[in-house]
Design an enzyme around this catalytic site. Structure first.
Site, PDB file in Angstrom:
ATOM      1  CE  LYS A 212      -3.711   2.073   2.737  1.00  0.00           C
ATOM      2  NZ  LYS A 212      -4.649   1.891   3.851  1.00  0.00           N
ATOM      3  CD  GLU A 218       9.339  -5.932   7.368  1.00  0.00           C
ATOM      4  OE1 GLU A 218       9.055  -4.824   6.857  1.00  0.00           O
ATOM      5  OE2 GLU A 218       9.123  -6.201   8.561  1.00  0.00           O
ATOM      6  N   GLY A 273      -4.979  -2.471   5.183  1.00  0.00           N
ATOM      7  CA  GLY A 273      -4.184  -3.613   4.708  1.00  0.00           C
ATOM      8  C   GLY A 273      -4.871  -4.943   4.947  1.00  0.00           C
ATOM      9  NE  ARG A 274      -6.813  -4.487  11.036  1.00  0.00           N
ATOM     10  CZ  ARG A 274      -6.199  -3.320  11.150  1.00  0.00           C
ATOM     11  NH1 ARG A 274      -5.087  -3.095  10.488  1.00  0.00           N
ATOM     12  NH2 ARG A 274      -6.705  -2.362  11.907  1.00  0.00           N
ATOM     13  CD  GLU A 359      -2.335  -5.195  11.619  1.00  0.00           C
ATOM     14  OE1 GLU A 359      -1.201  -5.679  11.688  1.00  0.00           O
ATOM     15  OE2 GLU A 359      -2.861  -4.883  10.537  1.00  0.00           O
ATOM     16  CG  HIS A 390      -4.264 -36.776  15.825  1.00  0.00           C
ATOM     17  ND1 HIS A 390      -4.400 -38.091  16.205  1.00  0.00           N
ATOM     18  CD2 HIS A 390      -5.269 -36.524  14.949  1.00  0.00           C
ATOM     19  CE1 HIS A 390      -5.426 -38.627  15.554  1.00  0.00           C
ATOM     20  NE2 HIS A 390      -5.972 -37.685  14.790  1.00  0.00           N
ATOM     21  CE  LYS A 510       4.227  -1.157   8.027  1.00  0.00           C
ATOM     22  NZ  LYS A 510       3.445  -0.713   6.878  1.00  0.00           N
TER      23      LYS A 510
END
Ligand code: G6Q
Length: 547
Positions: A212, A218, A273-274, A359, A390, A510
């Site tokens: 965005k 990163e 973003g999410r 978030e 399990h 960030k």
């Protein structure tokens, strides 16, 4: 603000006191008892939204609890809050932004306005450009710099620019073009990039740089390494134009990186973003499953949006699920909630929901900046069934902590094979049953179990779960499921009166590392002014690297 209740905090609303009384009445009541005393319980607590059947009968509630939870929603101004979102008001107050992911899936004839602009035509303009591009890749009309067709697509992004695309690709892999290799690189750990590209041919690889802001450390680090990887092989700067496209809101930075803005797919600051997997951030999804399937997914999202916007709260599934989350978080004081999809294709769904829920609702102050005074977002986690059975289910059944569970299952599978699917689904029903009703000492004794072992085999039961059952995992169904959780998260945030759409904790992350990078890499001894522990770790790292 018009959509906020007059002044009070959530725990001062009349329905809160009623819910406290409900909790006192129900905390010692077993689900076995609730089922025995109300033969209409299942019927009254089973709901349907866009083809998803939700059995809420195994929750520690009565229909009266639902009435009190709905009253809490009303007293919290949920209706006005929903209307404000759809009206494009700046409900993300700390960032002064509208929250309009619902516009990303609005049909062309709908009008959704923010700041005086109908955004729906812009959404469709981008969708059409994405469709043409996806079709060009899938048909082989778009070629790499040396004339080869594209056979591998690598999405580079992180957080909201990664988790949605990965989850959707895995979920809809059955519908994907199997001749295309899809990869996702997010971690700045070089291993992620190196492993994702080690068997790819640069001449037939396309990179989608999804960011965005187009400034995320990163993603930009990975994007630069990708460009180098391409140029090391092809050796001509002009190749970037055929092997890189960008998804971003920041045209200036995209151009600065060297990507032609004709090959950029935009979105808007009102898409968090999410909440962006159905925006241009979904370009990799569209390339994988094709534009028609992508639009089917959007149709699913939109149908759930309409259900949320128009259905009375006492039958509104996202509202009810959001209210149950508040019920367990604030009254039973549950700290975690598990989401357990019985579909291998949904293996990344819990990770996706982790970001969406935590978030959004991991906040400690109200929209007005006051201490929220009650607990907010729970920790979400999960793994696909039956694998989880399990491992961690032991704690769900017999641990000392109550963890409300969402089971997600389908009547049909995309991959019929013998009796696998019936076995899979029998586990959903059996697990929900065992959690709710447990096994008593008397039942275990009756099986002839030695007295010393009986207490170990007792299953306390009374552990709540939702079962979400629908026909088949399709693009449409995925859209409805994601929107269901988006609006459940919205409901929780509105009740708590928090900003579910900012993420200042992420923003801080960030910035923090930026200050330390030069201290790790400088050849001269840096003057460190952090706390003693951070200074020591930096010095030890430098020593290990012989700096
Ligand atoms: C999502 C968050 C966060 C964000 C990433 C990537 O809601 O804001 O996860 O998506 O930090 O940001 P960019 O897309 O700007 O690279």
């Amino acid at each position: 603000m018009s959509y906020r209740p007059e002044s009070d905090l959530v725990n001062q609303r009349p329905a809160w006191a009623a819910l406290l009384a409900d909790y006192e009445g129900l905390r010692g009541t077993a689900l076995r008892e609730l089922f025995a005393t109300d033969p209409t319980r299942v019927e009254r607590l089973t709901f349907d939204a866009c083809g998803i059947v939700a059995d809420l009968s195994k929750h520690r509630i009565t229909p009266e609890t639902i009435s009190d939870l709905v009253a809490l929603a009303e007293q919290s101004g949920l209706r006005a809050h929903i209307d404000a979102m759809f009206a494009g008001e700046h409900i993300n107050t700390s960032e002064d932004r509208a929250v309009l992911h619902v516009a990303l899936r609005a049909p062309t004839d709908e009008v959704i306005t923010t700041d005086g602009v109908n955004v729906v035509p812009e959404v469709h303009e981008v969708l059409d450009r994405m469709s043409s591009f996806a079709t060009a890749i899938r048909s082989g009309t778009w070629r790499g710099h040396t004339g080869r067709t594209i056979s591998a697509v690598v999405n580079i992004g992180i957080g909201g620019s990664d988790l949605g695309p990965v989850m959707a690709y895995e979920a809809l892999r059955f519908y994907s073009d199997r001749s295309l290799t899809m990869r996702f690189v997010s971690n700045v750990d070089s291993t992620d990039f190196v492993e994702a590209t080690h068997d790819l041919d640069p001449e037939s690889t396309l990179f989608i740089i999804s960011s965005k802001t187009f400034t995320t450390l990163e993603t930009m680090t990975n994007a630069h390494s990708a460009r180098q990887w391409l140029l090391d092989s092809i050796g001509d700067d002009a190749a970037v134009a055929r092997h890189f496209v960008a998804v971003s809101t920041n045209a200036e930075e995209v151009a600065r990186f060297g990507i032609d803005t004709d090959n950029m797919f935009g979105f808007w600051d009102w898409v968090g973003g999410r909440y962006s997997m159905d925006s241009a951030i979904g370009l990799s999804t569209m390339i994988a499953i094709g534009p028609d399937n992508f639009r089917e997914m959007l149709r699913g999202f939109h149908d759930m949006d309409e259900h949320f916007r128009t259905t009375p709260f006492d039958r509104n599934l996202p509202v009810l699920m959001g209210l149950l989350a508040v019920w367990y978080r604030n009254f039973f004081e549950c700290q975690t909630m598990a989401v357990l999809p019985y579909s291998q294709y949904l293996k990344r769904f819990p990770a996706y929901l982790q970001q969406l829920t935590m978030e959004s609702n991991g906040k400690h102050v109200t929209l007005e900046g006051a201490d929220v005074e009650v607990d907010t977002g729970a920790v979400y986690w999960g793994e696909p069934g039956t694998n989880g059975q399990h491992s961690f289910y032991q704690l769900l059944h017999q641990g000392t902590t109550m963890v409300p569970v969402d089971f997600i299952g389908f009547a049909q599978t995309n991959n019929p094979l013998g009796d696998h699917h019936d076995i899979l689904m029998s586990n959903v029903f059996a697990q929900a049953q065992a959690l709710a009703f447990g096994r008593t000492a008397a039942e275990i004794e009756a099986e002839g179990v030695p007295a010393s072992v009986v207490p170990h085999k007792v299953m306390p039961g009374n552990r709540p779960s939702t079962v979400l059952l629908s026909q088949l995992l399709t693009p449409y169904r995925l859209g409805t499921l994601v929107a269901l959780y988006e609006h459940s998260v919205f409901t929780q945030g509105a009740i708590w009166g928090i900003d579910s759409f900012d993420q200042w904790g992420v923003e801080l992350g960030k910035k923090l590392a930026q200050a330390i990078i030069p201290e790790l890499t400088s050849s001269a001894e840096p003057t460190l002014s952090h706390d003693a522990s951070t200074n020591s770790l930096i010095n030890r790292y430098r020593a290990m690297k012989h700096r």
